[in-house]
Design a protein around this motif. Sequence first.
Motif, short mmCIF file in Angstrom:
data_model
loop_
_atom_site.label_atom_id
_atom_site.label_comp_id
_atom_site.label_asym_id
_atom_site.label_seq_id
_atom_site.Cartn_x
_atom_site.Cartn_y
_atom_site.Cartn_z
N PHE A 40 0.85 -1.19 0.00
CA PHE A 40 0.00 0.00 0.00
C PHE A 40 0.89 1.24 0.00
N ASP A 41 0.55 2.20 -0.85
CA ASP A 41 1.23 3.49 -0.83
C ASP A 41 0.14 4.55 -0.78
N LEU A 42 -0.09 5.10 0.40
CA LEU A 42 -1.08 6.15 0.56
C LEU A 42 -0.39 7.51 0.47
N ASP A 43 -1.06 8.44 -0.17
CA ASP A 43 -0.47 9.75 -0.41
C ASP A 43 -1.36 10.86 0.14
N ALA A 44 -0.78 11.69 0.99
CA ALA A 44 -1.49 12.86 1.50
C ALA A 44 -1.30 14.02 0.53
N ALA A 45 -2.30 14.90 0.49
CA ALA A 45 -2.21 16.08 -0.36
C ALA A 45 -3.02 17.20 0.27
N ASN A 66 4.47 18.16 -6.13
CA ASN A 66 4.60 19.62 -5.98
C ASN A 66 4.63 19.88 -4.49
N LEU A 67 5.82 19.79 -3.90
CA LEU A 67 5.94 19.77 -2.44
C LEU A 67 5.71 21.12 -1.77
N GLN A 68 5.83 22.21 -2.50
CA GLN A 68 5.72 23.51 -1.85
C GLN A 68 4.83 24.45 -2.64
N HIS A 69 3.88 25.08 -1.94
CA HIS A 69 3.04 26.10 -2.58
C HIS A 69 3.91 27.34 -2.84
N PRO A 70 3.71 28.05 -3.97
CA PRO A 70 4.54 29.23 -4.28
C PRO A 70 4.56 30.28 -3.16
N SER A 71 3.49 30.37 -2.37
CA SER A 71 3.43 31.35 -1.28
C SER A 71 4.34 30.98 -0.12
N GLN A 75 3.56 23.35 2.81
CA GLN A 75 4.70 22.54 2.37
C GLN A 75 4.48 21.09 2.76
N HIS A 76 4.53 20.20 1.75
CA HIS A 76 4.43 18.75 1.98
C HIS A 76 5.82 18.27 2.40
N MET A 77 5.88 17.46 3.46
CA MET A 77 7.16 17.04 4.01
C MET A 77 7.72 15.78 3.36
N GLY A 78 7.07 15.30 2.30
CA GLY A 78 7.65 14.17 1.58
C GLY A 78 6.78 12.92 1.63
N ASP A 79 6.97 12.09 0.63
CA ASP A 79 6.15 10.90 0.42
C ASP A 79 6.66 9.74 1.26
N LYS A 93 3.17 20.97 6.41
CA LYS A 93 3.34 22.17 7.22
C LYS A 93 2.49 23.29 6.65
N VAL A 94 1.83 24.03 7.54
CA VAL A 94 1.04 25.18 7.10
C VAL A 94 1.45 26.39 7.92
N ASN A 95 1.80 27.47 7.22
CA ASN A 95 2.03 28.74 7.88
C ASN A 95 0.82 29.61 7.55
#
Length: 193
Positions: A40-45, A66-71, A75-79, A93-95
């Motif tokens: 199983f490979d589950l992916d968060a987004a 696409n690990l990081q939003h331009p703003s 930021q996704h910390m990796g698969d 991560k959310v700022n």
Amino acid sequence: MPVSLQKGQKVSLTKGNPGLTRVIVGLGWDVNQFDTGGAFDLDAAAFLLTDSGKVSRTEDFVFYGNLQHPSGGVQHMGDNLTGAGDGDDEQIKVNLSQVPANISRIAFTVTIYEAEERRQNFGQVNNAFIRIYNEDTGEELLRYDLGEDFSIETAAVFGELYKNGSEWKFNAIGSGYQGGLAALCANYGVDVE
């Protein structure tokens, strides 16, 4: 003491935590022991949505490709390819202070990679949860355990952060979709090749 949520429950994240800007959204799951012939490979987004309920551009979809939003706000910390081990399987991560003004909601989803080919679905996933904690202090602010009410779904919306005036709130959604990531992308207005 973190707030433990039920499906459909909403709670303010910032009201009781003035000055809170940096949070980490942790998503986790266990897979049961049915042999499906593949791992199983589950992916968060994360989908950054405007008031229309859609993304305003493709970059508003943050995932393993696409690990990081331009703003810099999300930021996704990796698969994590296996989901093995305890605790969070993937983190985003959310700022809150860097989320663009046109974004009113951030939906957090999990999909099963190649679910159709591997004959896998959320009925074979246990102990799924989403939690949010303060990045600066490590304090867990809220947690939502999804329960086991999925069967054939291959994608799920775990929850969403949303703006209500100057506050950020969290909504425990826990709804499943058939059609995997493509169905979620269509729902949120992301064009996929």
